[in-house]
Structure formats: structure tokens, C-alpha cells
Design a protein around this motif. Structure first.
Motif, PDB file in Angstrom:
ATOM      1  N   GLN A   1       0.801  -1.220   0.000  1.00  0.00           N
ATOM      2  CA  GLN A   1       0.000   0.000   0.000  1.00  0.00           C
ATOM      3  C   GLN A   1       0.839   1.278   0.000  1.00  0.00           C
ATOM      4  O   GLN A   1       0.415   2.293  -0.517  1.00  0.00           O
ATOM      5  N   ARG A   2       2.036   1.207   0.584  1.00  0.00           N
ATOM      6  CA  ARG A   2       2.930   2.372   0.510  1.00  0.00           C
ATOM      7  C   ARG A   2       3.597   2.367  -0.868  1.00  0.00           C
ATOM      8  O   ARG A   2       3.970   1.310  -1.384  1.00  0.00           O
ATOM      9  N   ASN A   3       3.747   3.534  -1.477  1.00  0.00           N
ATOM     10  CA  ASN A   3       4.335   3.610  -2.815  1.00  0.00           C
ATOM     11  C   ASN A   3       5.716   2.972  -2.925  1.00  0.00           C
ATOM     12  O   ASN A   3       5.976   2.282  -3.906  1.00  0.00           O
ATOM     13  N   PRO A   4       6.628   3.162  -1.954  1.00  0.00           N
ATOM     14  CA  PRO A   4       7.932   2.490  -2.083  1.00  0.00           C
ATOM     15  C   PRO A   4       7.809   0.960  -2.121  1.00  0.00           C
ATOM     16  O   PRO A   4       8.563   0.300  -2.835  1.00  0.00           O
ATOM     17  N   ASP A   5       6.856   0.408  -1.383  1.00  0.00           N
ATOM     18  CA  ASP A   5       6.644  -1.042  -1.406  1.00  0.00           C
ATOM     19  C   ASP A   5       6.094  -1.493  -2.756  1.00  0.00           C
ATOM     20  O   ASP A   5       6.545  -2.496  -3.318  1.00  0.00           O
ATOM     21  N   LEU A   6       5.124  -0.765  -3.291  1.00  0.00           N
ATOM     22  CA  LEU A   6       4.581  -1.086  -4.607  1.00  0.00           C
ATOM     23  C   LEU A   6       5.691  -1.027  -5.660  1.00  0.00           C
ATOM     24  O   LEU A   6       5.827  -1.935  -6.485  1.00  0.00           O
ATOM     25  N   GLU A   7       6.489   0.019  -5.633  1.00  0.00           N
ATOM     26  CA  GLU A   7       7.574   0.171  -6.604  1.00  0.00           C
ATOM     27  C   GLU A   7       8.595  -0.961  -6.484  1.00  0.00           C
ATOM     28  O   GLU A   7       9.112  -1.443  -7.494  1.00  0.00           O
ATOM     29  N   PHE A   8       8.869  -1.406  -5.263  1.00  0.00           N
ATOM     30  CA  PHE A   8       9.782  -2.534  -5.043  1.00  0.00           C
ATOM     31  C   PHE A   8       9.282  -3.770  -5.788  1.00  0.00           C
ATOM     32  O   PHE A   8      10.025  -4.392  -6.555  1.00  0.00           O
ATOM     33  N   TRP A   9       8.022  -4.132  -5.579  1.00  0.00           N
ATOM     34  CA  TRP A   9       7.480  -5.334  -6.210  1.00  0.00           C
ATOM     35  C   TRP A   9       7.369  -5.188  -7.721  1.00  0.00           C
ATOM     36  O   TRP A   9       7.703  -6.126  -8.465  1.00  0.00           O
ATOM     37  N   LEU A  10       6.914  -4.042  -8.183  1.00  0.00           N
ATOM     38  CA  LEU A  10       6.772  -3.861  -9.632  1.00  0.00           C
ATOM     39  C   LEU A  10       8.125  -3.870 -10.339  1.00  0.00           C
ATOM     40  O   LEU A  10       8.236  -4.377 -11.460  1.00  0.00           O
ATOM     41  N   GLN A  11       9.150  -3.349  -9.698  1.00  0.00           N
ATOM     42  CA  GLN A  11      10.486  -3.377 -10.291  1.00  0.00           C
ATOM     43  C   GLN A  11      10.976  -4.822 -10.438  1.00  0.00           C
ATOM     44  O   GLN A  11      11.558  -5.180 -11.461  1.00  0.00           O
ATOM     45  N   ILE A  12      10.730  -5.646  -9.426  1.00  0.00           N
ATOM     46  CA  ILE A  12      11.114  -7.062  -9.519  1.00  0.00           C
ATOM     47  C   ILE A  12      10.372  -7.739 -10.675  1.00  0.00           C
ATOM     48  O   ILE A  12      10.956  -8.527 -11.417  1.00  0.00           O
ATOM     49  N   CYS A  13       9.096  -7.402 -10.835  1.00  0.00           N
ATOM     50  CA  CYS A  13       8.317  -7.950 -11.951  1.00  0.00           C
ATOM     51  C   CYS A  13       8.899  -7.526 -13.297  1.00  0.00           C
ATOM     52  O   CYS A  13       9.051  -8.356 -14.204  1.00  0.00           O
ATOM     53  N   LEU A  14       9.226  -6.255 -13.426  1.00  0.00           N
ATOM     54  CA  LEU A  14       9.786  -5.759 -14.693  1.00  0.00           C
ATOM     55  C   LEU A  14      11.152  -6.377 -14.992  1.00  0.00           C
ATOM     56  O   LEU A  14      11.462  -6.649 -16.156  1.00  0.00           O
ATOM     57  N   GLU A  15      11.953  -6.592 -13.967  1.00  0.00           N
ATOM     58  CA  GLU A  15      13.275  -7.194 -14.179  1.00  0.00           C
ATOM     59  C   GLU A  15      13.167  -8.636 -14.653  1.00  0.00           C
ATOM     60  O   GLU A  15      13.999  -9.102 -15.425  1.00  0.00           O
ATOM     61  N   PHE A  16      12.144  -9.344 -14.209  1.00  0.00           N
ATOM     62  CA  PHE A  16      11.952 -10.733 -14.635  1.00  0.00           C
ATOM     63  C   PHE A  16      11.322 -10.833 -16.020  1.00  0.00           C
ATOM     64  O   PHE A  16      11.562 -11.792 -16.746  1.00  0.00           O
ATOM     65  N   ASN A  17      10.540  -9.860 -16.395  1.00  0.00           N
ATOM     66  CA  ASN A  17       9.764  -9.931 -17.625  1.00  0.00           C
ATOM     67  C   ASN A  17      10.563 -10.298 -18.874  1.00  0.00           C
ATOM     68  O   ASN A  17      10.100 -11.130 -19.655  1.00  0.00           O
ATOM     69  N   PRO A  18      11.751  -9.731 -19.113  1.00  0.00           N
ATOM     70  CA  PRO A  18      12.464 -10.090 -20.351  1.00  0.00           C
ATOM     71  C   PRO A  18      12.827 -11.574 -20.460  1.00  0.00           C
ATOM     72  O   PRO A  18      12.931 -12.096 -21.563  1.00  0.00           O
ATOM     73  N   ILE A  19      13.009 -12.242 -19.326  1.00  0.00           N
ATOM     74  CA  ILE A  19      13.367 -13.662 -19.389  1.00  0.00           C
ATOM     75  C   ILE A  19      12.183 -14.594 -19.134  1.00  0.00           C
ATOM     76  O   ILE A  19      12.292 -15.802 -19.299  1.00  0.00           O
ATOM     77  N   ALA A  20      11.046 -14.030 -18.749  1.00  0.00           N
ATOM     78  CA  ALA A  20       9.839 -14.842 -18.535  1.00  0.00           C
ATOM     79  C   ALA A  20       9.363 -15.415 -19.865  1.00  0.00           C
ATOM     80  O   ALA A  20       9.454 -14.756 -20.901  1.00  0.00           O
ATOM     81  N   LYS A  21       8.863 -16.624 -19.799  1.00  0.00           N
ATOM     82  CA  LYS A  21       8.350 -17.256 -21.018  1.00  0.00           C
ATOM     83  C   LYS A  21       6.970 -16.723 -21.333  1.00  0.00           C
ATOM     84  O   LYS A  21       6.155 -16.500 -20.441  1.00  0.00           O
ATOM     85  N   ALA A  22       6.718 -16.537 -22.593  1.00  0.00           N
ATOM     86  CA  ALA A  22       5.385 -16.105 -23.036  1.00  0.00           C
ATOM     87  C   ALA A  22       4.448 -17.301 -22.986  1.00  0.00           C
ATOM     88  O   ALA A  22       4.870 -18.449 -23.131  1.00  0.00           O
ATOM     89  N   SER A  23       3.175 -17.030 -22.780  1.00  0.00           N
ATOM     90  CA  SER A  23       2.170 -18.103 -22.778  1.00  0.00           C
ATOM     91  C   SER A  23       2.050 -18.682 -24.173  1.00  0.00           C
ATOM     92  O   SER A  23       2.208 -17.977 -25.174  1.00  0.00           O
ATOM     93  N   LYS A  24       1.740 -19.954 -24.212  1.00  0.00           N
ATOM     94  CA  LYS A  24       1.508 -20.603 -25.503  1.00  0.00           C
ATOM     95  C   LYS A  24       0.184 -20.124 -26.059  1.00  0.00           C
ATOM     96  O   LYS A  24      -0.807 -20.034 -25.338  1.00  0.00           O
ATOM     97  N   LYS A  25       0.173 -19.792 -27.328  1.00  0.00           N
ATOM     98  CA  LYS A  25      -1.045 -19.333 -27.997  1.00  0.00           C
ATOM     99  C   LYS A  25      -1.958 -20.528 -28.250  1.00  0.00           C
ATOM    100  O   LYS A  25      -1.505 -21.587 -28.659  1.00  0.00           O
ATOM    101  N   LYS A  26      -3.254 -20.339 -27.964  1.00  0.00           N
ATOM    102  CA  LYS A  26      -4.229 -21.429 -28.163  1.00  0.00           C
ATOM    103  C   LYS A  26      -4.833 -21.344 -29.530  1.00  0.00           C
ATOM    104  O   LYS A  26      -4.927 -20.370 -30.151  1.00  0.00           O
TER     105      LYS A  26
END
Length: 119
Positions: free
Chosen positions: A94-119
Motif C-alpha cells: 500500500q505504501r508507494n515504495p513497497d509497490l515500486e519494489f514489487w513492480l520493479q522485480i516484476c519488470l526485471e523478470f519480464n524479459p526472461i519470462a516465457k510467453a504463454s503458448k497461444k491457443k
């Protein structure tokens, strides 16, 4: 699909500030943010408690570290939690620094995350 619009806007603002290529999609009972066409993060209201949850897709190390925290819920699947997906409870973002912490971790993982298989 239940989510808090104010929290969704906080996520949008962060992603826009980071100049992420994202779009929104209603999914997992809330709203998710797809970055580079891959699920990155999201928000939803817990049906039972009414609590705002932040969905995060993170790397293996961050996932293991997160599971040791009190404000983390593994994302459930039919038989076992979904690897690399967690929900952060309200007090953890709920505090902005906490939200930014989690979202930054998500963004850092995104380039190596696998895309979902298309149905």
C-alpha cells in the motif's frame, strides 16, 4: 472481475514512468498488466476478505525469498502453487515504495519470462 481502480492506476503510473510497453487484460479475477505481451503483474480484490492483492510474476530467487514473508500468498493452482507467481497482501504494497519494489522485480523478470503458448 473485481479490482480497485485506484490501485490499478498506481500500477499504470509506475509502468508509464518506466516506459514499459504494456496493455491491460481482465484475468485471474482482476486486472493484469501484460508487458511485452507477457503477464507481468496485476491487482484484484480477494473474494473472501475484500483485501486488495497485488499479483507479481517474479524470478525463482525472488519467489523463494518472498515465500518467507508474512505478506505473501503463493498463487494457487489446482494441485500446487504456481511457480513464480505470488500475491502480495495489502500491507505489503500500500505504501508507494513497497509497490515500486514489487513492480520493479516484476519488470526485471519480464524479459526472461516465457510467453504463454497461444491457443
Amino acid at each position: 472481475m473485481a479490482f480497485d481502480e485506484n490501485n490499478a492506476q498506481r500500477i499504470r503510473t509506475f509502468l508509464q514512468h518506466k516506459e514499459a510497453d504494456f496493455f491491460e487484460k481482465k484475468m485471474f479475477g482482476g486486472l493484469v498488466f501484460m508487458v511485452d505481451k507477457k503477464l507481468c503483474c496485476g491487482t484484484r480484490l480477494d473474494k473472501q476478505t475484500g483485501e486488495n492483492l497485488l499479483l507479481c510474476r517474479i524470478d525463482d530467487k525472488a519467489y523463494q525469498d518472498a515465500l518467507e514473508r508474512d505478506d505473501i500468498i503463493p498463487m494457487p493452482n489446482a494441485e500446487r502453487p504456481m511457480k513464480n507467481y505470488i500475491f502480495v497482501t495489502e500491507n505489503g504494497w500500500q505504501r508507494n515504495p513497497d509497490l515500486e519494489f514489487w513492480l520493479q522485480i516484476c519488470l526485471e523478470f519480464n524479459p526472461i519470462a516465457k510467453a504463454s503458448k497461444k491457443k
